[in-house]
Design an enzyme around this catalytic site. Structure first.
Site, PDB file in Angstrom:
ATOM      1  N   LYS A 113       0.863  -1.190   0.000  1.00 18.45           N
ATOM      2  CA  LYS A 113       0.000   0.000   0.000  1.00 18.45           C
ATOM      3  C   LYS A 113       0.890   1.228   0.000  1.00 18.45           C
ATOM      4  O   LYS A 113       2.047   1.160   0.434  1.00 18.45           O
ATOM      5  CB  LYS A 113      -0.880   0.001   1.253  1.00 18.45           C
ATOM      6  CG  LYS A 113      -2.100   0.893   1.164  1.00 18.45           C
ATOM      7  CD  LYS A 113      -3.251   0.227   0.447  1.00 18.45           C
ATOM      8  CE  LYS A 113      -4.385   1.209   0.214  1.00 18.45           C
ATOM      9  NZ  LYS A 113      -5.561   0.565  -0.349  1.00 18.45           N
ATOM     10  N   ASP A 115      -6.915   4.566  -4.614  1.00 19.21           N
ATOM     11  CA  ASP A 115      -7.597   4.430  -3.320  1.00 19.21           C
ATOM     12  C   ASP A 115      -8.187   5.818  -3.070  1.00 19.21           C
ATOM     13  O   ASP A 115      -8.317   6.617  -4.017  1.00 19.21           O
ATOM     14  CB  ASP A 115      -6.604   4.004  -2.219  1.00 19.21           C
ATOM     15  CG  ASP A 115      -7.296   3.607  -0.908  1.00 19.21           C
ATOM     16  OD1 ASP A 115      -7.822   2.487  -0.832  1.00 19.21           O
ATOM     17  OD2 ASP A 115      -7.339   4.421   0.034  1.00 19.21           O
TER      18      ASP A 115
HETATM   19  P1  NDP Z   1     -12.831   8.280  -2.790  1.00 13.30           P
HETATM   20  O1  NDP Z   1     -11.696   9.228  -2.666  1.00 13.30           O
HETATM   21  O2  NDP Z   1     -13.413   8.037  -4.121  1.00 13.30           O
HETATM   22  O3  NDP Z   1     -14.020   8.735  -1.823  1.00 13.30           O
HETATM   23  C1  NDP Z   1     -13.841   8.824  -0.433  1.00 13.30           C
HETATM   24  C2  NDP Z   1     -15.171   9.160   0.186  1.00 13.30           C
HETATM   25  O4  NDP Z   1     -15.081   8.991   1.604  1.00 13.30           O
HETATM   26  C3  NDP Z   1     -15.605  10.592  -0.054  1.00 13.30           C
HETATM   27  O5  NDP Z   1     -17.003  10.647  -0.090  1.00 13.30           O
HETATM   28  C4  NDP Z   1     -15.048  11.291   1.193  1.00 13.30           C
HETATM   29  O6  NDP Z   1     -15.723  12.503   1.520  1.00 13.30           O
HETATM   30  C5  NDP Z   1     -15.311  10.237   2.243  1.00 13.30           C
HETATM   31  N1  NDP Z   1     -14.358  10.386   3.370  1.00 13.30           N
HETATM   32  C6  NDP Z   1     -13.011  10.338   3.280  1.00 13.30           C
HETATM   33  N2  NDP Z   1     -12.465  10.528   4.500  1.00 13.30           N
HETATM   34  C7  NDP Z   1     -13.478  10.698   5.343  1.00 13.30           C
HETATM   35  C8  NDP Z   1     -13.563  10.919   6.734  1.00 13.30           C
HETATM   36  N3  NDP Z   1     -12.462  11.031   7.488  1.00 13.30           N
HETATM   37  N4  NDP Z   1     -14.808  11.021   7.259  1.00 13.30           N
HETATM   38  C9  NDP Z   1     -15.914  10.896   6.485  1.00 13.30           C
HETATM   39  N5  NDP Z   1     -15.890  10.689   5.158  1.00 13.30           N
HETATM   40  C10 NDP Z   1     -14.692  10.585   4.610  1.00 13.30           C
HETATM   41  O7  NDP Z   1     -12.316   6.926  -2.109  1.00 13.30           O
HETATM   42  P2  NDP Z   1     -12.776   5.426  -2.376  1.00 13.30           P
HETATM   43  O8  NDP Z   1     -14.234   5.360  -2.578  1.00 13.30           O
HETATM   44  O9  NDP Z   1     -11.867   4.864  -3.398  1.00 13.30           O
HETATM   45  O10 NDP Z   1     -12.365   4.720  -0.995  1.00 13.30           O
HETATM   46  C11 NDP Z   1     -13.229   4.695   0.130  1.00 13.30           C
HETATM   47  C12 NDP Z   1     -12.820   3.568   1.053  1.00 13.30           C
HETATM   48  O11 NDP Z   1     -12.838   2.330   0.338  1.00 13.30           O
HETATM   49  C13 NDP Z   1     -11.397   3.673   1.631  1.00 13.30           C
HETATM   50  O12 NDP Z   1     -11.381   3.097   2.928  1.00 13.30           O
HETATM   51  C14 NDP Z   1     -10.584   2.797   0.683  1.00 13.30           C
HETATM   52  O13 NDP Z   1      -9.399   2.308   1.299  1.00 13.30           O
HETATM   53  C15 NDP Z   1     -11.582   1.679   0.434  1.00 13.30           C
HETATM   54  N6  NDP Z   1     -11.322   0.889  -0.766  1.00 13.30           N
HETATM   55  C16 NDP Z   1     -11.281   1.456  -2.003  1.00 13.30           C
HETATM   56  C17 NDP Z   1     -11.059   0.683  -3.117  1.00 13.30           C
HETATM   57  C18 NDP Z   1     -11.118   1.233  -4.500  1.00 13.30           C
HETATM   58  O14 NDP Z   1     -11.079   0.439  -5.441  1.00 13.30           O
HETATM   59  N7  NDP Z   1     -11.234   2.530  -4.695  1.00 13.30           N
HETATM   60  C19 NDP Z   1     -10.772  -0.766  -2.993  1.00 13.30           C
HETATM   61  C20 NDP Z   1     -10.925  -1.286  -1.648  1.00 13.30           C
HETATM   62  C21 NDP Z   1     -11.155  -0.466  -0.587  1.00 13.30           C
HETATM   63  P3  NDP Z   1     -15.029  13.919   1.127  1.00 13.30           P
HETATM   64  O15 NDP Z   1     -15.242  14.069  -0.343  1.00 13.30           O
HETATM   65  O16 NDP Z   1     -15.743  14.899   1.953  1.00 13.30           O
HETATM   66  O17 NDP Z   1     -13.580  13.781   1.494  1.00 13.30           O
END
Ligand code: NDP
Length: 446
Positions: free
Chosen positions: A127, A167
């Site tokens: 990672k 991510d």
């Molecule tokens: P994105 O950057 O596309 O979206 C992140 C989302 O989470 C946004 O809506 C953001 O809101 C919100 N967010 C981030 N930090 C916080 C916080 N501290 N409190 C509340 N909301 C928060 O990320 P992903 O969708 O890619 O990833 C989301 C999760 O899924 C992570 O844990 C990631 O590790 C996991 N994941 C992702 C994969 C992928 O293929 N993308 C694969 C496997 C796991 P805002 O816009 O306000 O920041």
């Protein structure tokens, strides 16, 4: 944890990594699940497999200097943790978020080893990321940051060495800039990153894969317990990549998604949220979730993202970030009739929240199994890059669906075999562990 040997390993991890609570949390959860395995497999103990597994192969920390639009030099810190390559090249995403530090990257890398093992594909775990905040940055700033990040990272990765992906904060735009810089430095056009744009080696369905895979896994779990998504009310935290496509797939499977969020607040739409509105708002226009009301004025917006757990639902899909559900959040879910939680984000439930799920007999799909669809499809992207033969969306989706089914079956049977039927968290940890452990033992003390 009763087993003295496992307790000793945990003590060493705590002593060596005192400022890394998320990493210690992730290790504690896995070790706790392994008590029955260690009792039956003293050979793995003798091979020192666990002692080696909790220590990354290497941790790379580097400076990322870049120039902002006003001409000022900015400096961020970059990371790549190559955790374990027993099963294949290191594989795992890059996260750009101001909260990123070494402990966060290590917890994510550790989880990734087990997750990648569960996919059945030949992938090791790693990672990376940086404490860079893409929010509010111009296109030029994002590009210069990504180029600077890759200017150091390129020397540590390679299509058969370490293959990063996206991510939080890293989508196809950022992957595109990093891929361009890798190509410029090395002169090599290869599958060194996944999540690429479709015209230059990306796989169809990779963008949607984590959200789709989450719902495929949850659907298997629901059906195994006499339920389904049909007619159910769902809440999904976040509105990013995973959340958006979980919303689409849950709706296609017959559910109504009534609440979604971002880090500022959440929306409630009793008529059901259409994922296309969220995609347009967040992916295309990069606006805040509160703007949803300008498209659907009948909906409600509430400040504060953690309030979403008070919205009554049958199924909750946390898709934002680590530790987003605490004890109170879990209790609110249970009190309002939620009977299933499937994790899209990595480690979104605090240990106290997981205790509440089990105490209330809720179905629980842990992240390392339920969100493995993204990395699995990245593995499929690597296959297509190697053979130079792209598959259709239908082919990739069918393979993804098959992989999620097999991951559920592996978790389910490992949980039964070790005397914890229905505990898919223990099942995921055990099934993921055993494959890596056998490979490490076979490869000797390296
Ligand atoms: P994105 O950057 O596309 O979206 C992140 C989302 O989470 C946004 O809506 C953001 O809101 C919100 N967010 C981030 N930090 C916080 C916080 N501290 N409190 C509340 N909301 C928060 O990320 P992903 O969708 O890619 O990833 C989301 C999760 O899924 C992570 O844990 C990631 O590790 C996991 N994941 C992702 C994969 C992928 O293929 N993308 C694969 C496997 C796991 P805002 O816009 O306000 O920041």
């Amino acid at each position: 944890m009763e087993n003295e040997y496992l307790r000793g390993i945990l003590e060493t991890v705590k002593r060596r990594n005192p400022a890394e609570p998320e990493f210690i949390q992730a290790v504690t959860e896995v070790l706790s699940s392994l008590e029955p395995v260690i009792a039956q497999r003293p050979d793995l103990m003798e091979a020192g497999v666990l002692e080696r597994m909790v220590e990354p192969d290497r941790q790379i920390v580097f400076r990322v200097p870049w120039v902002d639009d006003s001409g000022k030099v900015q400096v961020n810190r970059g990371f790549r943790v190559q955790f374990n390559d027993a099963l294949g090249p290191y594989k795992g995403g890059l996260r750009f978020h101001p909260t990123v530090n070494l402990g966060i990257i290590k917890f994510l890398g550790f989880e990734q080893v087990f997750k990648n093992s569960l996919t059945t594909l030949p992938l090791g775990g790693g990672k990376g990321g940086a404490d860079f905040d893409p929010k509010g940055k111009s296109e030029g700033e994002i590009m210069r940051f990504c180029q600077s990040f890759m200017t150091e990272l390129y020397r540590h990765i390679g299509k058969d060495v370490d293959v990063p992906a996206g991510d939080t904060g890293v989508g196809s735009r950022e992957i595109g800039y990093m891929f361009g810089q890798y190509k410029r430095i090395t002169g090599e056009w290869g599958g060194v990153l996944t999540g690429k744009g479709i015209p230059y080696g990306g796989s169809l369905v990779r963008t949607e894969a984590t959200g789709y895979g989450l719902c495929y896994f949850a659907d298997e779990m629901l059906r195994a317990n006499g339920r389904s998504f049909e007619g159910q009310t769902v809440i999904i935290s976040a509105s990013g990549n995973v959340a958006t496509y979980a919303c689409q797939k849950a709706t296609e499977l017959g559910a109504k998604v009534v609440a979604m969020s971002d880090s500022n607040g959440y929306i409630y739409d009793p008529q059901g949220i259409d994922y296309r509105d969220i995609k347009q708002l967040k992916e295309v226009e990069r606006k805040r979730i509160r703007e949803y009301l300008s498209i659907r004025p009948h909906a409600e917006y509430h400040e504060g993202c953690s309030g979403i757990w008070n919205v009554p639902c049958d199924i909750a899909l946390p898709c934002a970030t680590q530790n987003e559900i605490d004890k109170e959040g879990a209790e609110a879910l249970a009190a309002n009739g939620c009977y299933a939680v499937a994790e899209g984000a990595n480690m979104p439930s605090k240990p106290e929240a997981i205790e509440v799920y089990f105490a209330n007999n809720m179905l629980f799909a842990p992240a390392k199994a339920a969100n493995a669809g993204g990395v699995a499809t990245s593995g499929l992207e690597m296959s297509q890059n190697s053979t130079r033969i792209p598959w259709t969306a239908q082919e990739v989706d069918a393979k993804l669906h098959g992989i999620m089914r097999s991951i559920f079956a592996a978790c389910d049977s490992a949980a039964r075999e070790y005397g914890m039927p229905g505990n898919y968290m223990a099942g995921a940890n055990i099934a993921g562990f055993l494959k890596v452990a056998e490979a490490m033992k076979a490869q000797g003390c390296v």
